[in-house]
Design a protein around this motif. Structure first.
Motif, PDB file in Angstrom:
ATOM      1  N   ALA B  29       0.847  -1.213   0.000  1.00 28.59           N
ATOM      2  CA  ALA B  29       0.000   0.000   0.000  1.00 28.59           C
ATOM      3  C   ALA B  29       0.875   1.253   0.000  1.00 28.59           C
ATOM      4  CB  ALA B  29      -0.927  -0.009   1.215  1.00 28.59           C
ATOM      5  N   LYS B  32       2.174   1.816  -3.456  1.00 23.75           N
ATOM      6  CA  LYS B  32       1.125   2.381  -4.308  1.00 23.75           C
ATOM      7  C   LYS B  32       0.909   3.861  -3.980  1.00 23.75           C
ATOM      8  CE  LYS B  32      -1.606  -1.815  -5.056  1.00 23.75           C
ATOM      9  NZ  LYS B  32      -2.864  -2.487  -4.686  1.00 23.75           N
ATOM     10  N   ARG B  33       1.057   4.174  -2.705  1.00 24.21           N
ATOM     11  CA  ARG B  33       0.892   5.572  -2.271  1.00 24.21           C
ATOM     12  C   ARG B  33       1.938   6.460  -2.957  1.00 24.21           C
ATOM     13  NH1 ARG B  33       0.474   4.329   2.911  1.00 24.21           N
ATOM     14  NH2 ARG B  33       2.471   5.051   3.653  1.00 24.21           N
ATOM     15  N   ASP B  36       0.790   7.092  -6.374  1.00 21.95           N
ATOM     16  CA  ASP B  36      -0.279   8.112  -6.362  1.00 21.95           C
ATOM     17  C   ASP B  36       0.314   9.511  -6.199  1.00 21.95           C
ATOM     18  OD1 ASP B  36      -2.399   6.449  -6.746  1.00 21.95           O
ATOM     19  OD2 ASP B  36      -2.941   6.275  -4.634  1.00 21.95           O
ATOM     20  N   ASP B  37       1.311   9.595  -5.296  1.00 20.60           N
ATOM     21  CA  ASP B  37       1.945  10.902  -5.057  1.00 20.60           C
ATOM     22  C   ASP B  37       2.627  11.405  -6.326  1.00 20.60           C
ATOM     23  OD1 ASP B  37       1.064  10.806  -2.491  1.00 20.60           O
ATOM     24  OD2 ASP B  37       2.988  10.229  -1.611  1.00 20.60           O
TER      25      ASP B  37
END
Lengths: 397, 497
Positions: B29, B32-33, B36-37
């Motif tokens: 996670a 994935k963050r 996203d950032d």
């Protein structure tokens, strides 16, 4: 009749962000009597509050921080995210008390509840926002019920930061504190509160048994220092800090059978946010010796399917009545700590679409924990999505 | 080993496996963050250019840049610093997120902190953080320079977190360096463009101001008629032949007044008077071509009606001007002559000194026509060359005065008094006796001077101050005495100005 509006902004300039929010939320700022603010911790709080008070001179301004905000356009979890709900009308009142800690929750909440009761007649629901740390939340609920009765539905959230587990802030006009209790009483006789909550986690392995505890401070689990026990189960070193395990160290307490059915989950969960340096751990509610605490594991399928079931049940409860506003309290572990952007948008869309979330005023926060009734009593939860639609009571024929 | 003990061991192993799975899932996670950032940063960088080009000032440019960087990189604080000319010092031109307002302050700078155009990450032990600590409370920063159009360091942009923000803000990462360089590089290039655009705007504003100043000396209308866009493009040989109406006004007895008032007061009075005359001319679609002392030459490229309307408006403006004068000496009287025809408009002078001017018979006759106002006791005299081209002659009260040959010309011209410019009490009487005056004038031209005297006397009976009627009575009396001569045509030949 109370009128609601909501707005959000991702501008990093706090004054501009509040201006944008209020512009979206209301066409008549002078008529607003209450502004509820949810912000993330990068914002300049003083500037936010000043901007709200300047633009809505007749309003009380309250709120709290979270790791993100939820609004009609979705979710924002940046360091500077902002969303507001404006409420216009006389049938709403606020009380605020500072100085909340683990030991005084019941007394302070009762005092705030009494003051709220005296300030407004006919309160039929209460929104509750408290600090996320140094709190015994079941005591706070008990205190509010002492003043307003145990049949008063209480909904809301505990404040949070951006997942660092360093602080949680509450706002009341010009005041910014980390030890606040905020109560919002609604007394619009045409409004009713509905609620629903779900987390979607399963217990794994044998439960820990609390073998030494006082209040919400657990010293040992299964006769061993509590925090290292939990870390060992996760395969992590004992010096791991709570902020590093927020999404995975949730502890579950098994619910009575009837509540399991209503909740669509077997356990209610608690997030361990604080440790004492000696192996002890603080939960946000009291934990008597003998309590069984299960380490809980997220089940993504259950989370998603659970949201769908939750929304079906909520639609049944709303039963076609007009939804005038929706408040939402989500655990921060359901945000970017767990889900990527696509999944997060999907899960929020699953909640907002059935409730016309794009048009209904909507305000939510990713806090550390949630206040939501369950099984006919007010309860405290962690790791849930909790939805609170305010619906218009049908006019008498 | 008992089955129970074996099961417990297997359960513990399974629990440990599930626990590890939880941790792995959390790390996934987190990965994935980061993605996203990065996507969010990309979106902000895209929007940055759109936002910053809309900035209305350099100050707004700095603010948008810092806000975009803060949004993209989740900085706690950011600074925009510019070169001061002192190589050891940078000026803070914009700041974001600091408790104190740092804009306007100076921070020490060492070129050794830079590595070409690349961004660098500095921590608490590094020189830049140490030297800025007292002012900024910074704990770590990303720093990137930007350059001017000549490739010299124009300034640096930093983003970072303070010692107070360490608890909440993620540590800065080397992985952000390339994106930060891209964004600051874009900002630097856009800033260079913006500053160039500002220079151009400033230069244009200066040119516009200069052009307005020039226009006080050489009107835009003059340049337009000359077919030139700017005064710089006017050549000494530039001229054009045009057909238009000319108005010439002059103050009565101004020379005498000048002697009485002294130079300073005369200048003040003259400028106030000329200022009062500008608007009536301008609003009647004319423009002032030339001042000569107290005389004004105005040109009307359009309808001749405009010149008559301007004359009436000038007289009204003079009445207002006189009413405002506390000193009776300062109350002025003027004469106006109006004539139409072909004239030459052009630049007059040598290579070093040029003036805009109009020349030609039309211009001379206009000045002579103004001179007739004194002879006939009229405020405004108009030639038939203008009257013939009036689009709405009925709009103006005109009284035919005479047929004259002015000095320096051979051809006679009929002149008219514009009664709308007569501000005396006798104006209505002149209107009422216009027919009688015309009848008397006819007798005069036919040489029937005795009868003419009688008819002019009728005019004077209604308005004893009618100077034109008096003039003709005097002329007729003289002609009766000495006889008109065999070549009498009714045309008056004037030999003076």
């Amino acid at each position: 009749m109370l009128q609601f509006g909501s707005g959000n902004s991702s501008q990093v300039n706090s004054d501009s962000a509040m201006a944008e929010c209020l512009e979206k939320a209301t066409k008549d700022p002078g008529a607003v009597s209450l502004v509820i603010v949810h912000a993330t911790v990068g914002h300049n709080f003083k500037a936010l509050l000043a901007a709200a008070r300047t633009r809505c001179p007749n309003a009380t301004v309250i709120g709290c921080t979270g790791s993100g905000v939820i609004h009609s356009e979705g979710v924002t979890e940046a360091m500077r995210a902002l969303a507001v709900m404006t409420i216009a009308g006389p049938e709403v009142a606020v009380t605020f008390r500072d100085g909340l800690n683990r030991g005084n929750g019941r007394a302070l909440a009762a005092e705030a509840g009494q003051a709220l009761k005296q300030s407004l007649d006919g309160i039929n629901m209460v929104a509750l926002f408290t600090a996320g740390f140094d709190v015994t939340a079941d005591d706070v609920i008990a205190g509010v019920e002492d003043a307003l009765g145990s049949d008063m539905p209480i909904f809301g959230a505990t404040a949070a930061d951006n997942g660092k587990a360093q602080g949680s802030f509450q706002f009341y006009n010009d005041t910014v504190t980390e030890h606040g209790v905020l109560l919002v009483g609604f007394a619009d006789p045409t409004l009713e509160l509905e609620w629903i909550s779900h987390h979607g986690s399963n217990p794994i392995g044998a439960p820990f048994v609390v073998t030494a505890a006082q209040g919400n401070h657990i010293t040992t689990l299964d006769g061993k220092p509590a925090w290292p026990q939990i870390m060992e189960r996760l395969g992590l070193p004992p010096d791991t800090t709570p902020d590093q395990t927020l999404p995975i160290a949730g502890l579950g307490i098994e619910l009575p059978g009837a509540e399991q059915t209503e909740y669509d989950n077997s356990h209610t969960m608690r997030v361990p946010l604080e440790i004492d340096g000696a192996g002890g751990v603080y939960l946000p509610t009291s934990v008597p010796v003998g309590t069984k605490l299960s380490l809980m594991q997220r089940d993504e399928d259950k989370i998603f399917s659970g949201v769908e079931r939750m929304m079906d049940r909520l639609k049944e409860k709303v039963a076609g009545r007009e939804i005038v506003a929706v408040f939402q309290a989500d655990c921060m572990a359901r945000g970017r700590l767990t889900f990527d952007r696509v999944l997060k948008d999907e899960i929020i869309a699953k909640m907002q679409y059935p409730l016309d979330g794009a048009t209904v005023p909507w305000l939510g926060v990713y806090g550390f924990s949630e206040y939501c009734p369950l099984g006919g009593r007010n309860q405290f939860h962690s790791y849930t999505t909790s939805l609170f639609p305010l619906v218009r009571r049908p006019a008498a024929p | 080993m008992s089955e129970t003990a074996d099961a417990a061991i297997r359960l513990a192993a399974l629990e440990a496996e599930v626990g590890r799975h939880q941790v792995v899932h959390q790390r996934l996670a987190a990965a994935k963050r980061l993605l996203d950032d990065e996507l969010k940063r990309f979106r902000v960088i895209q929007q940055f250019v759109e936002r910053v080009v809309m900035a209305e000032s350099i100050g707004a440019f700095y603010e948008v840049t810092l806000e975009s960087l803060v949004e993209a990189f989740e900085f706690e604080v950011a600074l925009f610093l510019r070169n001061t000319g002192d190589p050891d010092c940078l000026a803070v031109v914009c700041c974001f997120g600091f408790d104190e307002e740092l804009t306007g302050s100076a921070l020490p700078f060492d070129a050794a902190w830079l590595k070409g155009a690349d961004s660098r990450l500095f921590h608490g032990d590094d020189d830049v953080v140490q030297r800025w600590a007292a002012t900024t409370n910074l704990a770590e920063v990303l720093l990137c320079p930007f350059f001017d159009k000549n490739g010299a360091i124009s300034g640096v942009v930093i983003g970072g977190r303070t010692k107070d923000g360490l608890a909440y803000y993620d540590a800065l990462s080397e992985e952000s360096l390339s994106s930060f360089s891209v964004m600051v590089g874009q900002a630097g290039a856009l800033l260079a463009n913006q500053e160039l655009a500002d220079e151009i705007h400033a230069h244009n504003a200066e040119l516009e101001s200069l052009s307005k100043s020039y226009s006080r000396f050489v009107p835009f209308e003059f340049l337009k008629l000359l077919g030139r866009d700017t005064i710089q493009s006017v050549l000494p040989s530039d001229h054009v032949s045009l057909d238009m109406t000319v108005l010439y006004s002059d103050l009565r007895q101004f020379t005498k007044l000048s002697e009485a008032l002294g130079a300073e007061k005369v200048f003040a009075l003259l400028n106030a008077y000329l200022g009062a005359m500008e608007q009536p001319i301008k609003s009647s679609n004319g423009f002032i071509n030339h001042y000569q002392g107290d005389a004004v030459t105005a040109l009307f490229p359009g309808s001749a009606d405009s010149a008559l309307a301007a004359a009436i408006a000038m007289v009204e403006a003079l009445a207002t001007f006189n009413a405002a004068q506390t000193d009776p000496q300062h109350r002025l009287r003027m004469g106006i002559g109006i004539n139409s025809g072909v004239l030459m408009l052009g630049a007059v002078g040598g290579g070093e000194r040029l003036d805009s001017n109009v020349v030609g018979d039309t211009v001379n006759l206009t000045a002579r026509t103004e001179g007739l106002t004194k002879l006939f006791g009229a405020t405004c005299v108009v030639t038939d060359l203008t009257v013939k081209r009036l689009e709405n002659p009925g709009k103006f009260d005109l009284r035919e005065l005479d047929r004259v040959v002015v000095a320096g010309r051979n051809d006679p011209v009929v002149v008219y008094e514009l009664l709308g410019c007569d501000v005396s009490a006798g104006r209505e009487a002149k209107r009422a006796s216009a027919e009688t005056f015309a009848k008397a004038l006819d007798c005069y031209r036919r040489g029937d001077f005795a009868v003419a005297i009688g008819v002019f006397a009728e005019v004077l009976g209604k308005n004893p101050d009618d100077a034109a009627a008096k003039l003709f009575v005097q002329r007729c009396a003289e002609l009766v005495q000495r006889g008109p001569g065999a070549d009498w045509t009714g045309v008056t030949v004037l030999d003076g100005k």
